[in-house]
Write a protein that holds these residues in place. Sequence first.
Motif, PDB file in Angstrom:
ATOM      1  N   TRP A 127       0.833  -1.209   0.000  1.00 20.71           N
ATOM      2  CA  TRP A 127       0.000   0.000   0.000  1.00 20.71           C
ATOM      3  C   TRP A 127       0.866   1.257   0.000  1.00 20.71           C
ATOM      4  O   TRP A 127       0.590   2.219  -0.725  1.00 20.71           O
ATOM      5  N   GLU A 128       1.925   1.261   0.803  1.00 18.13           N
ATOM      6  CA  GLU A 128       2.816   2.424   0.866  1.00 18.13           C
ATOM      7  C   GLU A 128       3.555   2.628  -0.463  1.00 18.13           C
ATOM      8  O   GLU A 128       3.661   3.750  -0.964  1.00 18.13           O
ATOM      9  N   LEU A 129       4.077   1.555  -1.031  1.00 17.94           N
ATOM     10  CA  LEU A 129       4.849   1.669  -2.265  1.00 17.94           C
ATOM     11  C   LEU A 129       3.988   2.131  -3.436  1.00 17.94           C
ATOM     12  O   LEU A 129       4.492   2.763  -4.374  1.00 17.94           O
ATOM     13  N   ALA A 130       2.697   1.835  -3.382  1.00 17.15           N
ATOM     14  CA  ALA A 130       1.795   2.261  -4.457  1.00 17.15           C
ATOM     15  C   ALA A 130       1.671   3.779  -4.526  1.00 17.15           C
ATOM     16  O   ALA A 130       1.207   4.324  -5.537  1.00 17.15           O
ATOM     17  N   GLN A 131       2.094   4.470  -3.482  1.00 16.91           N
ATOM     18  CA  GLN A 131       2.004   5.926  -3.440  1.00 16.91           C
ATOM     19  C   GLN A 131       3.276   6.614  -3.936  1.00 16.91           C
ATOM     20  O   GLN A 131       3.373   7.842  -3.923  1.00 16.91           O
ATOM     21  N   ILE A 132       4.257   5.812  -4.361  1.00 14.14           N
ATOM     22  CA  ILE A 132       5.531   6.330  -4.861  1.00 14.14           C
ATOM     23  C   ILE A 132       5.727   5.864  -6.305  1.00 14.14           C
ATOM     24  O   ILE A 132       5.484   4.696  -6.627  1.00 14.14           O
ATOM     25  N   ASP A 133       6.168   6.756  -7.166  1.00 15.17           N
ATOM     26  CA  ASP A 133       6.475   6.388  -8.552  1.00 15.17           C
ATOM     27  C   ASP A 133       7.890   5.813  -8.589  1.00 15.17           C
ATOM     28  O   ASP A 133       8.861   6.518  -8.881  1.00 15.17           O
ATOM     29  N   VAL A 134       7.989   4.537  -8.272  1.00 16.17           N
ATOM     30  CA  VAL A 134       9.292   3.885  -8.161  1.00 16.17           C
ATOM     31  C   VAL A 134      10.015   3.868  -9.502  1.00 16.17           C
ATOM     32  O   VAL A 134      11.233   4.079  -9.576  1.00 16.17           O
ATOM     33  N   GLU A 135       9.279   3.645 -10.570  1.00 19.18           N
ATOM     34  CA  GLU A 135       9.902   3.553 -11.895  1.00 19.18           C
ATOM     35  C   GLU A 135      10.629   4.843 -12.261  1.00 19.18           C
ATOM     36  O   GLU A 135      11.729   4.808 -12.831  1.00 19.18           O
ATOM     37  N   SER A 136      10.046   5.982 -11.926  1.00 13.07           N
ATOM     38  CA  SER A 136      10.694   7.254 -12.256  1.00 13.07           C
ATOM     39  C   SER A 136      11.966   7.458 -11.443  1.00 13.07           C
ATOM     40  O   SER A 136      12.943   8.052 -11.931  1.00 13.07           O
ATOM     41  N   LEU A 137      11.978   6.972 -10.204  1.00 10.90           N
ATOM     42  CA  LEU A 137      13.175   7.097  -9.370  1.00 10.90           C
ATOM     43  C   LEU A 137      14.349   6.337  -9.979  1.00 10.90           C
ATOM     44  O   LEU A 137      15.505   6.757  -9.865  1.00 10.90           O
ATOM     45  N   GLN A 138      14.051   5.219 -10.610  1.00  8.61           N
ATOM     46  CA  GLN A 138      15.098   4.381 -11.180  1.00  8.61           C
ATOM     47  C   GLN A 138      15.775   5.022 -12.391  1.00  8.61           C
ATOM     48  O   GLN A 138      16.829   4.559 -12.826  1.00  8.61           O
ATOM     49  N   LYS A 139      15.183   6.076 -12.925  1.00  8.69           N
ATOM     50  CA  LYS A 139      15.723   6.727 -14.119  1.00  8.69           C
ATOM     51  C   LYS A 139      16.514   7.995 -13.799  1.00  8.69           C
ATOM     52  O   LYS A 139      17.083   8.617 -14.698  1.00  8.69           O
ATOM     53  N   TYR A 333      27.023   1.446  -4.650  1.00 12.66           N
ATOM     54  CA  TYR A 333      25.969   0.571  -5.178  1.00 12.66           C
ATOM     55  C   TYR A 333      25.261   1.260  -6.349  1.00 12.66           C
ATOM     56  O   TYR A 333      24.087   1.623  -6.250  1.00 12.66           O
ATOM     57  N   PRO A 334      25.942   1.449  -7.476  1.00  7.86           N
ATOM     58  CA  PRO A 334      25.348   2.212  -8.584  1.00  7.86           C
ATOM     59  C   PRO A 334      24.062   1.607  -9.134  1.00  7.86           C
ATOM     60  O   PRO A 334      23.162   2.339  -9.554  1.00  7.86           O
ATOM     61  N   ASN A 335      23.951   0.284  -9.138  1.00  3.61           N
ATOM     62  CA  ASN A 335      22.755  -0.351  -9.698  1.00  3.61           C
ATOM     63  C   ASN A 335      21.549  -0.275  -8.770  1.00  3.61           C
ATOM     64  O   ASN A 335      20.410  -0.460  -9.216  1.00  3.61           O
ATOM     65  N   ASN A 336      21.796  -0.037  -7.501  1.00  4.02           N
ATOM     66  CA  ASN A 336      20.709   0.038  -6.520  1.00  4.02           C
ATOM     67  C   ASN A 336      20.589   1.409  -5.871  1.00  4.02           C
ATOM     68  O   ASN A 336      19.812   1.587  -4.932  1.00  4.02           O
TER      69      ASN A 336
END
Length: 372
Positions: A127-139, A333-336
Amino acid sequence: MQSISIELPRIDSEGKNQYLQENTAPSDNYDIAEKQFVQLLAVENLDKQLNINPDIATYFEFALATALTAAYDGAEDYQAHRFLQRILYRINRLYLFWYDDLQNYENERSLYLQRVRNSIETAWQKWELAQIDVESLQKLDVKQALIDRVAYDLNPEISEGSRYIREEMSVEGYKHLLAIGSFDGLVEGSRLSRILGGTANPIQCTLVKVLLEEYGNGRFNRKHSTYFAAMLSEFDMNTEPEGYFDLVPWEVLACANHNFLTTERKRYYLRYSGALTYFEVAGPSAYRNYLTAAQRLNLSDAAMGYWELHIREDERHGQWMLDDVALPLAELYPNNAWELLLGYDQEKLMGDRAAEAVVKSIRQAETPVRAG
């Protein structure tokens, strides 16, 4: 060697909840279930007793299943959130030592408690993670994004809630703020201690420096929690840890439980480091609000000393966290590295949510006073 398997009662349930009382308010049902859970915590060898008589947890388990649906499947019921975060905290607090009866830790390794914790965390974190645009952070360029975030959060715009605290909050409201704040203020830095073991390097040493300052460099009279207790004492308030637990909004409990999760799971080390970076960077702006309110109310130095100390030290800690922890981890940790941003943004989101809940609670506490 033959293994011994303990069959634990199921937490999940299907169909109508026949155990919760239909003519009772949901909050009352949750209160009853929480009391049963507290009793379970005190049962000697809980896992064994549940294997013999699973009915001793029946009421609690149905309340748990009901709350998970009510909180995270669209309704976002306040009482359900409160119940779940309180239960989760009662389990998580066993990671710390409270100098109380040693029997209180009888079930700290219980498989049943682990299953309860995991069932709540799984639904809650989704539920918490659904409130964050994780995909955009990875870019993003993580290092630049961290630098930009810190630059903004050092001096953020004053929110409506912050303005209320600065300009309108009464002495009674200030005492209510201290009561809620004591939940964290009297055990400050304890969760940070959980990530300090392991290989020595400059990153670890910086985190140790932060912890040492929080703990007064080993001097009890200089420990930050001692300063918080002094503020409480100025108003003859309870200085025992968790003394005002029932006043703490679920949004504040969620912040504590999230920190327990990210410190106890080393896989989330980057997330916690990002979260701590935000916490140390943003702290001074919040403490200035509280200090401004205390000065406006003409309170004593002892009644505001904790805020003054924190403003000075957290300004330094925030810079340490960015320069000597977050940025080096991004290189290591560049990949993470994006997980640092996830931790930072989650801490900010959850912290803002908690701050709004605290202001709402203060307003409600002040209403009878202002009406009178």
